[in-house]
Design a protein around this motif. Sequence first.
Motif, PDB file in Angstrom:
ATOM      1  N   ARG A  93      -7.708   5.225   0.872  1.00  7.68           N
ATOM      2  CA  ARG A  93      -6.793   5.097   2.450  1.00  7.68           C
ATOM      3  C   ARG A  93      -6.766   5.511   3.301  1.00  7.68           C
ATOM      4  NH1 ARG A  93      -4.991   7.251  -1.872  1.00  7.68           N
ATOM      5  NH2 ARG A  93      -4.004   9.305  -0.831  1.00  7.68           N
ATOM      6  N   SER A 104      -8.949   5.064  -8.747  1.00  3.85           N
ATOM      7  CA  SER A 104      -9.209   4.338  -7.551  1.00  3.85           C
ATOM      8  C   SER A 104      -9.052   2.868  -8.136  1.00  3.85           C
ATOM      9  CB  SER A 104     -10.915   4.841  -6.765  1.00  3.85           C
ATOM     10  OG  SER A 104     -11.759   4.155  -7.088  1.00  3.85           O
ATOM     11  N   HIS A 148      -5.213   0.684  -9.675  1.00  3.56           N
ATOM     12  CA  HIS A 148      -3.662  -0.444  -9.020  1.00  3.56           C
ATOM     13  C   HIS A 148      -4.311  -1.327  -8.167  1.00  3.56           C
ATOM     14  CE1 HIS A 148      -1.295   1.999 -10.336  1.00  3.56           C
ATOM     15  NE2 HIS A 148      -1.628   3.149  -9.867  1.00  3.56           N
ATOM     16  N   ARG A 149      -5.797  -1.699  -7.868  1.00  5.63           N
ATOM     17  CA  ARG A 149      -6.397  -2.524  -7.062  1.00  5.63           C
ATOM     18  C   ARG A 149      -7.833  -3.080  -7.676  1.00  5.63           C
ATOM     19  NH1 ARG A 149      -7.423   0.407  -1.693  1.00  5.63           N
ATOM     20  NH2 ARG A 149      -6.057   0.314  -0.817  1.00  5.63           N
ATOM     21  N   SER A 150      -7.845  -4.215  -6.808  1.00  5.39           N
ATOM     22  CA  SER A 150      -9.196  -4.195  -7.235  1.00  5.39           C
ATOM     23  C   SER A 150     -10.960  -3.826  -6.952  1.00  5.39           C
ATOM     24  CB  SER A 150      -9.391  -6.546  -6.755  1.00  5.39           C
ATOM     25  OG  SER A 150      -9.597  -6.891  -5.862  1.00  5.39           O
ATOM     26  N   ASP A 208     -10.980  -5.692  -3.451  1.00  6.02           N
ATOM     27  CA  ASP A 208     -10.098  -4.663  -2.058  1.00  6.02           C
ATOM     28  C   ASP A 208     -10.679  -3.096  -1.839  1.00  6.02           C
ATOM     29  OD1 ASP A 208      -8.430  -6.733  -2.442  1.00  6.02           O
ATOM     30  OD2 ASP A 208      -7.403  -6.171  -3.848  1.00  6.02           O
ATOM     31  N   LEU A 209     -10.388  -2.114  -2.486  1.00  3.68           N
ATOM     32  CA  LEU A 209     -11.098  -1.159  -2.617  1.00  3.68           C
ATOM     33  C   LEU A 209     -12.356  -1.313  -1.849  1.00  3.68           C
ATOM     34  CD1 LEU A 209     -11.164   2.025  -3.343  1.00  3.68           C
ATOM     35  CD2 LEU A 209     -12.539   1.856  -5.005  1.00  3.68           C
TER      36      LEU A 209
END
Length: 196
Positions: free
Chosen positions: A52, A111, A114-116, A119-120
């Motif tokens: 982020r 990490s 909550h995302r693939s 995506d990360l």
Amino acid sequence: MLHTSLPGHITAREWSPYGAQGRTDLAVLNETTLEPLALVEMKAAYTFDFARKEQATVGKYSRYMADDLAKATTVGAGKARVYGLMLLTHPSSVPRQRTQVVKYGLEIARSLTHRSADDLSRAARENARLTLQVHGKVNDGTICAGTAFGIDVDINYCLCRQAKGCLLSTPTEFTVPWAFRNAIAAASPIHPSRFA
């Protein structure tokens, strides 16, 4: 690999014309005059460090890179091209081994909660790009770095040529971004033919 791919040049790690003060991570020097042609400051992190843009680690690495690029510009005295290279290690999945075996295993797992992994990787590379683009044009990409502990690992890279501080108006006879891609590939634990 970089030192053999640039005939007529010398590559040096932790180079400084002044001894211990003002060292640059990597320098490409003219073999005859030992004048610096390109100076590269590098930082390495994980993609979870750049997940982020408001993360503290993004701001920290941004400051570190800005300071290092300013130092390299001074060391290069306006004659050398100055580059910033950000390397982000990206494990594609959560380690199955105990956390004592895999450094940052818990952070990697968190990490990817909550995302693939894709995506990360995209988000981290974009945040690294934003960090560097304030200094100049950024080239980025991903290099497959093989496997570790049964997990595919990529290296995301962002390479920035600093727009200010360099008086050179014509390109040198070598292409630095391609040379660095080859150098990164050579450091990989897998066979270099995967990067052809």
